[in-house]
Design an enzyme around this catalytic site. Structure first.
Site, short mmCIF file in Angstrom:
data_model
loop_
_atom_site.label_atom_id
_atom_site.label_comp_id
_atom_site.label_asym_id
_atom_site.label_seq_id
_atom_site.Cartn_x
_atom_site.Cartn_y
_atom_site.Cartn_z
N ASN A 12 -2.69 9.18 9.39
CA ASN A 12 -1.58 9.93 8.81
C ASN A 12 -1.76 9.93 7.30
OD1 ASN A 12 0.88 10.90 7.91
ND2 ASN A 12 2.08 9.16 8.66
N TRP A 13 -2.17 11.07 6.77
CA TRP A 13 -2.44 11.15 5.32
C TRP A 13 -1.15 11.27 4.50
CZ3 TRP A 13 -7.38 14.34 3.71
CH2 TRP A 13 -8.51 13.65 4.15
N LYS A 14 -0.02 11.53 5.16
CA LYS A 14 1.26 11.71 4.45
C LYS A 14 1.08 12.77 3.35
CE LYS A 14 2.46 7.06 5.79
NZ LYS A 14 3.21 5.84 5.53
N HIS A 99 8.58 10.27 12.34
CA HIS A 99 8.11 9.17 11.48
C HIS A 99 9.31 8.61 10.71
CE1 HIS A 99 6.11 7.01 8.28
NE2 HIS A 99 5.03 7.00 9.04
N GLU A 101 9.68 7.85 7.77
CA GLU A 101 9.90 8.49 6.47
C GLU A 101 10.65 9.81 6.64
OE1 GLU A 101 5.83 8.29 5.15
OE2 GLU A 101 6.00 6.10 5.03
N GLU A 169 6.12 1.68 15.06
CA GLU A 169 5.88 1.38 13.66
C GLU A 169 7.09 0.66 13.07
OE1 GLU A 169 2.72 4.21 11.88
OE2 GLU A 169 4.66 5.15 11.66
N GLY A 175 3.11 0.25 4.89
CA GLY A 175 2.73 0.23 3.48
C GLY A 175 2.97 -1.09 2.77
N SER A 214 0.48 -0.95 8.28
CA SER A 214 -0.50 -1.82 7.61
C SER A 214 -1.72 -2.14 8.48
CB SER A 214 0.17 -3.11 7.12
OG SER A 214 1.13 -2.81 6.13
N GLY A 235 -1.94 4.69 8.17
CA GLY A 235 -1.55 5.43 6.97
C GLY A 235 -2.60 5.27 5.89
N GLY A 236 -2.32 4.38 4.93
CA GLY A 236 -3.17 4.22 3.75
C GLY A 236 -4.66 4.10 4.03
P1 PGA Z 1 0.39 2.33 6.56
O1 PGA Z 1 1.29 3.54 7.14
O2 PGA Z 1 -0.81 2.18 7.47
O3 PGA Z 1 0.03 2.76 5.18
O4 PGA Z 1 1.24 1.11 6.59
C1 PGA Z 1 1.46 3.72 8.52
C2 PGA Z 1 2.34 4.91 8.80
O5 PGA Z 1 3.34 5.11 8.11
O6 PGA Z 1 2.06 5.70 9.74
#
Ligand code: PGA
Length: 252
Positions: A12-14, A99, A101, A169, A175, A214, A235-236
């Site tokens: 997930n590149w957000k 998600h 967010e 999640e 993050g 993470s 994510g990251g």
């Molecule tokens: P993260 O994000 O791996 O940077 O913690 C995961 C996500 O929000 O899907």
């Protein structure tokens, strides 16, 4: 990992990535090159602005693409929104929905996420439906209850019997570099598996349950060995092809 289910590793590149970032997709697509036995399904969800160019790069490879959200309607006067059909038309075959967010930042309810899931099926996409508790909810002993409510309120299956992917999640793990204990992950994934059986009957056993929050190259191996962890949502660490490929290798 549940042996019968093929693992799924999704990135997930957000809100990250310009055209220069397509090189990372090129490297992942080359890794997932045609001809290799597909040991895991691999998906990258870049920002919608990059989907069409990414789809060109992915032609002939086993790397799939996904969107990060969609609107439930097919089309209409919804400035700034993107429909599931538009994502499919741009080359996506998955879409992340609900998600945290989006639930927090855009006030998305379970009912809204469920409507989007149905839209995803309508457009031929596989929805990756996210659920997860806050730190306060976990501290109060409410994690299972919160996730159970999100699941029953958000998931949908299609009339033709197509099923979603679910990503657990925990919000406090996104993050932050902190992940739950193995015991807590196994407990939650077993709970989700049971709830899926209640919500989707026998189809519940076929749903891939991803862990997200993470996930890094150094912890992917231990996650891959856990019961009912059928893959990860990253994510990251999905922004750098070398890190993401290492995570895929832990599951393949
Ligand atoms: P993260 O994000 O791996 O940077 O913690 C995961 C996500 O929000 O899907």
């Amino acid at each position: 990992m549940t042996g019968r289910l093929k693992p799924l590793v999704a990135g997930n590149w957000k809100m990250n990535g310009l055209r220069s970032s397509l090189e990372e997709i090129r490297a992942i697509a080359a890794f997932a090159g045609a001809g290799l036995p597909p040991l895991a399904d691999i998906v990258i969800c870049p920002p919608a602005t990059l989907l069409t160019a990414a789809a060109e790069i992915c032609k002939g490879s086993l790397l799939h693409l996904g969107g990060q959200d969609c609107r439930a309607e097919i089309s209409g006067a919804h400035t700034g929104d993107i429909s599931a059909e538009m994502l499919a038309d741009a080359g996506a075959s998955y879409v992340i929905l609900g998600h945290s967010e989006r639930r927090a930042g855009h006030g998305e309810s379970n009912a809204a996420v469920q409507a989007k899931s149905q839209a995803a099926f309508r457009a031929g996409l596989i929805p990756i439906i996210c659920v997860g508790e806050t730190q306060a909810e976990r501290d109060a002993g409410l994690a299972l209850e919160v996730v159970g409510g999100q699941l029953s309120g958000s998931i949908a299956s299609s009339a033709e019997g197509r099923i979603p992917v679910v990503a657990y999640e925990p919000i406090w793990a996104i993050g932050t570099g902190v992940i739950p204990t193995q015991k807590d992950i196994v407990e939650m994934h077993a709970f989700i598996r049971r709830e899926l059986g209640i919500n989707l009957a026998s189809q519940g056993d076929a749903v891939e349950i991803l862990y997200g929050g993470s996930v890094k190259p150094h912890n992917a191996g231990e996650l891959a060995r856990l019961e009912n962890v059928n893959g990860v949502l990253v994510g990251g660490a999905s922004l750098k092809s070398a890190d993401f490929i290492q995570i895929v290798k832990a599951f393949a």
